[in-house]
Design a protein around this motif. Structure first.
Motif, short mmCIF file in Angstrom:
data_model
loop_
_atom_site.label_atom_id
_atom_site.label_comp_id
_atom_site.label_asym_id
_atom_site.label_seq_id
_atom_site.Cartn_x
_atom_site.Cartn_y
_atom_site.Cartn_z
N UNK B 296 0.81 -1.09 -0.08
CA UNK B 296 0.06 -0.09 0.19
C UNK B 296 0.97 1.19 -0.10
N UNK B 297 1.92 1.17 0.85
CA UNK B 297 2.71 2.18 0.84
C UNK B 297 3.47 2.56 -0.57
N UNK B 298 3.80 1.52 -0.97
CA UNK B 298 4.48 1.62 -2.42
C UNK B 298 3.64 2.34 -3.49
N UNK B 299 2.16 1.89 -3.29
CA UNK B 299 1.38 2.76 -4.22
C UNK B 299 1.50 3.99 -4.02
N UNK B 300 1.57 4.66 -2.75
CA UNK B 300 1.55 5.89 -2.47
C UNK B 300 2.88 6.48 -2.91
N UNK B 301 3.92 5.74 -2.95
CA UNK B 301 5.36 6.14 -3.31
C UNK B 301 5.17 6.51 -4.65
N UNK B 302 4.84 5.76 -5.47
CA UNK B 302 4.70 5.63 -6.97
C UNK B 302 3.75 7.02 -7.33
#
Lengths: 251, 387
Positions: B296-302
């Protein structure tokens, strides 16, 4: 001629209930053959292999391995069962499974030791799985499971190998690795018989073929018996088999 | 602590604890093979099938000697196993049904015989019915010798035929192709299981003995991926269940031993299912949660990376504009905190910016070349820009 046969099957009939699974099947497999057994589901392919291995009791017939009765020749036979026949969550490692191939030669009361370990590691190297030696078997993909089974067959150092759908559900890289291994067996004068499902690759991979559907439809060199007429006889008229070029671009 | 020592000092209790530990050990070891061969129910069928053997042994000899009763139990259980085997081989009845039939028929006959014995004038009413739910307090020292001899024999067989039993459990077809006498080996293994069961019947009882076959093995499977370790752990769990269950029941009047042992064994199973490393449910749930949180956090990073492409890369963006990028399942602030903790984003004034590592990972996640030019990025990201 008799002593040149790796496997000889005469008049083999097998029945589970009243109906015959195999009916009066004859088969001659010369030494050094790479043979495919093809036929529709329920044709008795696995049963034929199991009969040669002595796992299924025939109603009639005679089976010889290297000219000797099959029951006296177990040490000569290597077996690669279908992957799905075992529980891949069993508590054991990859190396352990391969070492199991030596259990027959070890004999009673003897524990596998350094020699068996080394042989197993060597076999794992040959199937490209050495780095997986200490892994638990549940961590393997389908292709890797198949390679482990082949490694186990390798350490058996048999002269005749019977394999039940070794190419089933493996990726292209594993398929290529397996066929290389089988050609290596042939180069050493060993005999390999595979239950095979992919008609497209029969001509490329094998030099002999048995077309089976309860009865023997045809058996011999691929170039002589693997043709439309025999395939139609084997699979019935429903099969529209188009002779496409086999995929040769596996690299 | 003193209570514990006085237990061990007490001669009777020591006998009871030692005997129960021994039967737990043997059934734990043999139970491992039953479990792995998917024959957990066999233990249940065989222990119930032993009951008529006990009753008949008493009727014929009028003796309550453990040796006699155990022999009767063993013969009946073995016949039960043979019957299951031949039903499966010769009819279309499947293994589970065959086991259920043998279990209920033998157990029913056993109960009838037991009732008949209770009505005999000279029977000495007490005694045999303890075989139903077990009474470890009745264990005598000479019983221990018998149990040790029989159980030790069963363990010795497992040690001698170790690799054969292992292969039999993993791949019987392959074992047979090697020329191993599969049916003979199965018989020997079943005999060892029968021994493990009958030496436990007096203390645990026919009704619950099967739990001591299945539970330790099921618990042990959680802790290891090696058969040898599993056998040792299972034997250990069996011994601990047996000893502590027997001690607890002996310290409370009229509390039968079998149920107590089973409660302890079940406790071990539950703890193992929950807390074992790798296979435990708790660790599995934690891992799953951590994985989701990371994704989930990596989606936000992208998203932050895509936003930053519209300005120069180090331009800060507010939480609100990041949250507006798409439907977020989860807390964007929490995700940003996770990313900060991993050193992928940093606070900048009222907003957030990517760090260098963050930018690298974002490109990796979007499968972009690290040194892509802006024109290449524009092509690669066409259609992926924020709405």
């Amino acid at each position: 001629m008799g002593d040149a046969l790796a496997i000889g099957v005469e008049d083999l009939t097998v029945a589970y209930d009243e109906t015959a699974v195999l009916w009066d099947v004859d088969l001659e497999v010369p030494k050094g053959s790479l043979m495919a057994i093809v036929g529709p589901n329920g044709a008795g392919k696995t049963t034929l292999i199991r009969s040669v291995l002595g796992l299924t009791k025939p109603a009639a017939g005679r089976i010889t391995i290297d000219g000797r009765p099959a029951s006296e020749a177990k040490r000569l036979i290597g077996y690669v069962p279908q992957r799905g026949t075992v529980d891949w969550d069993f508590p054991t490692t990859v190396l352990d499974v391969v070492i199991m191939g030596r259990y027959g030669a070890l004999g009673w009361l003897k524990r596998p030791g350094r020699k068996e370990r080394d042989l197993a590691l060597e076999a794992l190297d040959q199937v490209g799985m050495q780095e997986f030696a200490s892994r638990h078997i549940s961590e393997l993909s389908g292709g890797q499971q198949q390679r482990v089974f082949l490694g186990r067959a390798l350490v058996q150092d048999a002269s005749v190998y019977l394999m039940d759908e070794p190419f089933q559900g493996v990726d292209a890289a594993t398929e290529k690795a397996i066929i290389e291994l089988l050609r290596g067996f042939k180069a050493q004068g060993k005999t390999v018989v595979c239950v095979h499902h992919d008609l497209q690759t029969v001509e490329e991979y094998f030099d002999r073929v048995l077309l089976l559907n309860v009865r023997r439809i045809a058996s011999g060199p691929v170039s002589e018996v693997f043709n439309q007429d025999n395939l139609r006889l084997t699979y019935g008229g429903r099969l529209a088999f188009s002779r496409r070029e086999p995929a040769r671009s596996l690299d | 602590m003193e209570a514990l020592l006085s237990w061990v000092d007490d001669y009777t209790l020591r006998t009871v604890a030692l005997g129960s530990a021994m039967l737990g050990l043997v059934s734990g070891v043999l139970g491992t093979f039953a479990l792995l061969r998917r024959q957990s129910l066999l233990g249940d069928a065989l222990s119930h099938a032993a009951l008529p053997g006990i009753a008949l042994a008493f009727l014929f000899t009028r003796s309550k000697s453990i040796l006699v009763l155990v022999m009767g139990a063993a013969v009946a259980a073995w016949l039960g196993a043979l019957l299951i085997d031949s039903v499966v081989r010769n009819t279309r009845v499947k293994t589970d049904a065959a086991m259920a039939v043998v279990l209920s028929v033998f157990f029913g006959v056993g109960l009838v015989l037991l009732t008949y014995i209770q009505r005999l004038p000279d029977a000495g009413k007490s005694g045999l019915d303890t075989f139903l739910f077990g009474q470890a307090a009745a264990l005598l020292e000479r019983d221990l010798y018998l149990m040790a001899a029989l159980g030790g024999g069963a363990l010795l067989v497992v040690a001698l035929l170790w690799k054969e039993f292992k292969l039999l459990a993993f791949d019987p077809g392959f074992a047979s192709s090697l020329g191993l006498p599969i049916r003979g080996l199965e018989r020997v293994l079943t005999t060892a299981l029968v021994i493990a069961i009958v030496i436990g019947l007096q203390a645990v009882g026919v009704v619950l003995m099967s739990a001591l076959v299945v539970a330790p093995a099921a618990a042990a499977r959680q802790w290891t991926n090696r058969l040898s370790a599993m056998v040792v752990i299972s034997g250990g769990f069996g011994a601990v269940s047996g000893a502590s269950g027997a001690l607890i029941s002996s310290s409370v009047p009229r509390l039968p031993t079998g149920p107590m042992i089973v409660i302890v064994a079940s406790g071990i199973v539950i703890l193992s299912l929950l807390f074992a490393p790798r296979r435990g449910l708790v660790i599995g749930a934690l891992r799953k949660r951590a994985g989701r949180k990371r994704l989930r956090s990596e989606v936000v990073l992208v998203d932050l990376y895509l936003l930053s492409l519209q300005h120069e890369v180090r331009h800060p963006h507010t939480t609100e504009s990041i949250a507006g990028m798409r439907y977020q399942s989860g807390d964007v602030v929490a995700s940003l905190d996770t990313l900060t903790a991993r050193g992928l984003v940093a606070r900048s004034g009222a907003g957030w910016v990517l760090t260098e590592t963050g930018e690298r990972l974002a490109k990796e996640l979007l499968m972009l070349e690290q040194d892509a030019s802006e024109a290449q990025l524009a092509v690669a990201l066409a259609g992926r820009a924020p709405r």
